[in-house]
Scaffold this motif. Structure first.
Motif, PDB file in Angstrom:
ATOM      1  N   ILE A 144       0.840  -1.184   0.000  1.00  0.00           N
ATOM      2  CA  ILE A 144       0.000   0.000   0.000  1.00  0.00           C
ATOM      3  C   ILE A 144       0.880   1.240   0.000  1.00  0.00           C
ATOM      4  N   ARG A 145       0.285   2.328  -0.420  1.00  0.00           N
ATOM      5  CA  ARG A 145       0.999   3.587  -0.604  1.00  0.00           C
ATOM      6  C   ARG A 145       1.504   4.162   0.712  1.00  0.00           C
ATOM      7  N   ALA A 146       0.654   4.118   1.762  1.00  0.00           N
ATOM      8  CA  ALA A 146       1.022   4.731   3.039  1.00  0.00           C
ATOM      9  C   ALA A 146       0.368   3.941   4.173  1.00  0.00           C
ATOM     10  N   SER A 147      -0.134   4.613   5.190  1.00  0.00           N
ATOM     11  CA  SER A 147      -0.744   3.938   6.331  1.00  0.00           C
ATOM     12  C   SER A 147      -2.198   3.574   6.037  1.00  0.00           C
ATOM     13  N   THR A 148      -2.755   2.706   6.877  1.00  0.00           N
ATOM     14  CA  THR A 148      -4.144   2.302   6.701  1.00  0.00           C
ATOM     15  C   THR A 148      -5.102   3.281   7.373  1.00  0.00           C
ATOM     16  N   ASP A 149      -4.609   4.490   7.717  1.00  0.00           N
ATOM     17  CA  ASP A 149      -5.520   5.564   8.118  1.00  0.00           C
ATOM     18  C   ASP A 149      -5.324   6.815   7.260  1.00  0.00           C
ATOM     19  N   ILE A 150      -4.513   6.672   6.198  1.00  0.00           N
ATOM     20  CA  ILE A 150      -4.240   7.788   5.294  1.00  0.00           C
ATOM     21  C   ILE A 150      -4.731   7.429   3.892  1.00  0.00           C
ATOM     22  N   PRO A 151      -5.822   8.043   3.440  1.00  0.00           N
ATOM     23  CA  PRO A 151      -6.322   7.719   2.099  1.00  0.00           C
ATOM     24  C   PRO A 151      -5.463   8.357   1.019  1.00  0.00           C
ATOM     25  N   PRO A 152      -5.598   7.880  -0.227  1.00  0.00           N
ATOM     26  CA  PRO A 152      -6.499   6.822  -0.678  1.00  0.00           C
ATOM     27  C   PRO A 152      -5.970   5.429  -0.324  1.00  0.00           C
ATOM     28  N   TYR A 153      -6.907   4.502  -0.166  1.00  0.00           N
ATOM     29  CA  TYR A 153      -6.579   3.135   0.240  1.00  0.00           C
ATOM     30  C   TYR A 153      -6.716   2.196  -0.959  1.00  0.00           C
ATOM     31  N   PHE A 154      -5.582   1.592  -1.360  1.00  0.00           N
ATOM     32  CA  PHE A 154      -5.620   0.640  -2.466  1.00  0.00           C
ATOM     33  C   PHE A 154      -4.331  -0.176  -2.472  1.00  0.00           C
ATOM     34  N   ASP A 176     -15.788   7.235  21.395  1.00  0.00           N
ATOM     35  CA  ASP A 176     -16.857   6.758  22.277  1.00  0.00           C
ATOM     36  C   ASP A 176     -16.414   5.588  23.153  1.00  0.00           C
ATOM     37  N   LYS A 177     -15.254   4.997  22.838  1.00  0.00           N
ATOM     38  CA  LYS A 177     -14.706   3.900  23.636  1.00  0.00           C
ATOM     39  C   LYS A 177     -13.587   4.374  24.564  1.00  0.00           C
ATOM     40  N   GLY A 178     -13.443   5.686  24.686  1.00  0.00           N
ATOM     41  CA  GLY A 178     -12.470   6.230  25.631  1.00  0.00           C
ATOM     42  C   GLY A 178     -11.096   6.490  25.058  1.00  0.00           C
ATOM     43  N   TRP A 179     -10.933   6.383  23.743  1.00  0.00           N
ATOM     44  CA  TRP A 179      -9.639   6.637  23.118  1.00  0.00           C
ATOM     45  C   TRP A 179      -9.575   8.064  22.588  1.00  0.00           C
ATOM     46  N   SER A 180      -8.383   8.530  22.311  1.00  0.00           N
ATOM     47  CA  SER A 180      -8.220   9.849  21.715  1.00  0.00           C
ATOM     48  C   SER A 180      -8.705   9.805  20.265  1.00  0.00           C
ATOM     49  N   PRO A 181      -8.865  10.969  19.623  1.00  0.00           N
ATOM     50  CA  PRO A 181      -9.331  10.978  18.224  1.00  0.00           C
ATOM     51  C   PRO A 181      -8.398  10.274  17.240  1.00  0.00           C
ATOM     52  N   ILE A 182      -7.127  10.061  17.625  1.00  0.00           N
ATOM     53  CA  ILE A 182      -6.188   9.418  16.693  1.00  0.00           C
ATOM     54  C   ILE A 182      -5.781   8.024  17.157  1.00  0.00           C
ATOM     55  N   GLN A 183      -6.563   7.425  18.058  1.00  0.00           N
ATOM     56  CA  GLN A 183      -6.315   6.056  18.497  1.00  0.00           C
ATOM     57  C   GLN A 183      -7.496   5.170  18.099  1.00  0.00           C
ATOM     58  N   GLY A 184      -7.391   3.899  18.434  1.00  0.00           N
ATOM     59  CA  GLY A 184      -8.505   2.981  18.200  1.00  0.00           C
ATOM     60  C   GLY A 184      -8.718   2.670  16.733  1.00  0.00           C
ATOM     61  N   ALA A 185      -9.987   2.458  16.366  1.00  0.00           N
ATOM     62  CA  ALA A 185     -10.332   2.144  14.977  1.00  0.00           C
ATOM     63  C   ALA A 185     -10.472   3.447  14.192  1.00  0.00           C
ATOM     64  N   PHE A 186      -9.370   4.190  14.139  1.00  0.00           N
ATOM     65  CA  PHE A 186      -9.358   5.505  13.498  1.00  0.00           C
ATOM     66  C   PHE A 186      -8.849   5.411  12.070  1.00  0.00           C
ATOM     67  N   TRP A 187      -9.632   5.980  11.161  1.00  0.00           N
ATOM     68  CA  TRP A 187      -9.131   6.213   9.808  1.00  0.00           C
ATOM     69  C   TRP A 187      -9.797   7.448   9.234  1.00  0.00           C
ATOM     70  N   ARG A 188      -9.162   8.011   8.231  1.00  0.00           N
ATOM     71  CA  ARG A 188      -9.651   9.242   7.611  1.00  0.00           C
ATOM     72  C   ARG A 188     -10.535   8.942   6.405  1.00  0.00           C
ATOM     73  N   GLU A 189     -11.417   9.859   6.137  1.00  0.00           N
ATOM     74  CA  GLU A 189     -12.286   9.750   4.964  1.00  0.00           C
ATOM     75  C   GLU A 189     -11.474   9.893   3.692  1.00  0.00           C
ATOM     76  N   GLY A 190     -11.857   9.162   2.654  1.00  0.00           N
ATOM     77  CA  GLY A 190     -11.174   9.317   1.381  1.00  0.00           C
ATOM     78  C   GLY A 190     -11.464   8.192   0.415  1.00  0.00           C
ATOM     79  N   GLY A 191     -10.680   8.167  -0.657  1.00  0.00           N
ATOM     80  CA  GLY A 191     -10.870   7.162  -1.685  1.00  0.00           C
ATOM     81  C   GLY A 191     -10.422   5.790  -1.227  1.00  0.00           C
ATOM     82  N   ILE A 192     -11.099   4.777  -1.751  1.00  0.00           N
ATOM     83  CA  ILE A 192     -10.749   3.393  -1.428  1.00  0.00           C
ATOM     84  C   ILE A 192     -11.066   2.512  -2.622  1.00  0.00           C
ATOM     85  N   ALA A 193     -10.261   1.499  -2.836  1.00  0.00           N
ATOM     86  CA  ALA A 193     -10.497   0.578  -3.939  1.00  0.00           C
ATOM     87  C   ALA A 193     -11.766  -0.232  -3.671  1.00  0.00           C
ATOM     88  N   PRO A 194     -12.550  -0.516  -4.688  1.00  0.00           N
ATOM     89  CA  PRO A 194     -13.765  -1.308  -4.489  1.00  0.00           C
ATOM     90  C   PRO A 194     -13.457  -2.645  -3.827  1.00  0.00           C
TER      91      PRO A 194
END
Length: 382
Positions: A144-154, A176-194
């Protein structure tokens, strides 16, 4: 076949297979071999320390993903270049010697699986992506191009997107689970491969790495293998499969780290089953420190920093002082520990020394061979 395995073994007697496993955002205090009070079981990482050498003063070239990986691959400190241009441009110059291009000239088959994060010369994701692993010494690449929280994801194979990121995914977090905004199941909005699912990336890379190892063992090549496996975990998003949930005492992060350790175990098992383990130099480390706050230490009684100061991105030691373990049967003494100060940049000169000749002039200006340390000698009387 047995004949092929014997041929591979014979060549590797002088030039070993080399496997680098680089995880992402794991702290000095996470593996049990570095922290007996860790709340995260890491039996496979610990087995490398049991069977090899544990470094207590190993450092990444920087406290963030791109600078750390740049130094590892080029043998020069990132201040000499511009790794910050990774979002749209390749950060490694085309004439720069890398550990992959060096080993390729020494008769190795070179392969990379995982997170690149060192840029491509982008001109649309439907077009080739020059300047990446396929153009910097790796004969094969899947990642992958970068991290799994940095779009686009392909996914990328070679220098082409397997499928361009034509769909979109909404942002997510675990506040909502007590983590900071950049922890947990965090990813950014963006493009992703089908069809791409972020939770499948880690096991997919493990499958690909195991396929590379099995394919090499079955081939009729007499070349040793260099495989760089760059996991994008336990970096966010923390997405442990169901069977790992609750397996640690450090919440989502710890459970995801248990999954990472299990994936490493699969790769090590494949090495053994393929008859390559005894002829393979394995290096394990993390690219930089963890995202783990004081409140997380209090919440779980788990210190991901291992008593060091700071966190990912800091000049303090947690940002760049890394677990670093080397297993090399017949060359590195099992269960050994060294306090020799080293840096990822040292790998280029070390691999040059292992393969019997100095690195080319101008290559790896910040790289120093640690082969004597691996052989049990401590420079400067240490």
């Amino acid at each position: 076949t047995a004949a092929c395995l014997l041929a591979t073994s014979a060549v590797a007697a002088s030039n070993p297979n080399i496997l680098i496993v680089m995880v992402d955002d794991m702290g000095y205090g996470d593996p049990g071999c570095y922290n007996p009070n860790s709340k995260i079981p890491t039996p496979n990482i610990d087995s490398l320390a049991r069977d090899g050498m544990r470094f207590t003063d190993a450092h990444a070239p920087g406290p963030l993903f791109h600078v750390s990986r740049y130094g590892l691959l080029t043998g020069q400190h990132p201040f000499r270049a511009n790794p910050g241009q990774w979002r749209k441009q390749a950060t490694i110059d085309k004439d720069r010697v890398t550990i992959a291009s060096l080993l390729k000239t020494r008769g190795y088959r070179t392969a990379m699986v995982g997170k690149w994060h060192l840029g491509f010369d982008e001109n649309g994701y439907e077009n080739p992506l020059p300047g990446g692993p396929a153009d910097r010494g790796f004969e094969t690449y899947f990642g992958i191009r970068a991290s799994t929280d940095i779009p686009p994801y392909f996914y990328i194979r070679g220098n082409r997107a397997v499928a361009p990121p034509t769909d979109t995914v909404s942002a997510n977090d675990s506040v909502d689970k007590g983590w900071s905004p950049i922890q947990g199941a965090f990813w950014r909005e963006g493009g992703i491969a089908p069809g791409l699912k972020l939770k499948n990336v880690l096991p997919r890379f493990t499958d690909e790495a195991c396929d590379v190892i099995r394919g090499h063992a079955k081939s009729d090549s007499d070349k040793p293998l260099f495989l760089y496996l760059a996991y994008p975990a336990p970096h966010t998003p923390w997405l442990p499969d169901k069977q790992y949930i609750g397996k640690s005492g450090a919440g989502m992060y710890g459970d995801f780290m248990v999954m990472v350790d299990d994936m490493i175990g699969r790769v090590l098992k494949t090495l053994k089953q393929s008859g390559m383990a005894d002829d393979t130099l394995v290096i394990f480390s993390s690219d930089n420190g963890p995202v783990w706050y004081d409140r997380d230490v209090e919440r779980f009684d788990h210190d991901s920093s291992g008593g060091l100061r700071g966190m990912k991105g800091d000049a303090w030691e947690t940002g760049h002082r890394m677990p670093f373990v080397v297993r090399w049967p017949g060359a590195v003494k099992p269960g050994s520990v060294t306090d020799q100060t080293i840096c990822f940049t040292d790998m280029l000169s070390t691999f040059a020394a292992i393969t019997g000749a100095p690195a080319p002039a101008g290559a790896g200006p910040d790289s120093f061979s640690i082969l004597p340390v691996l052989q049990g000698k401590q420079p400067n009387g240490k």
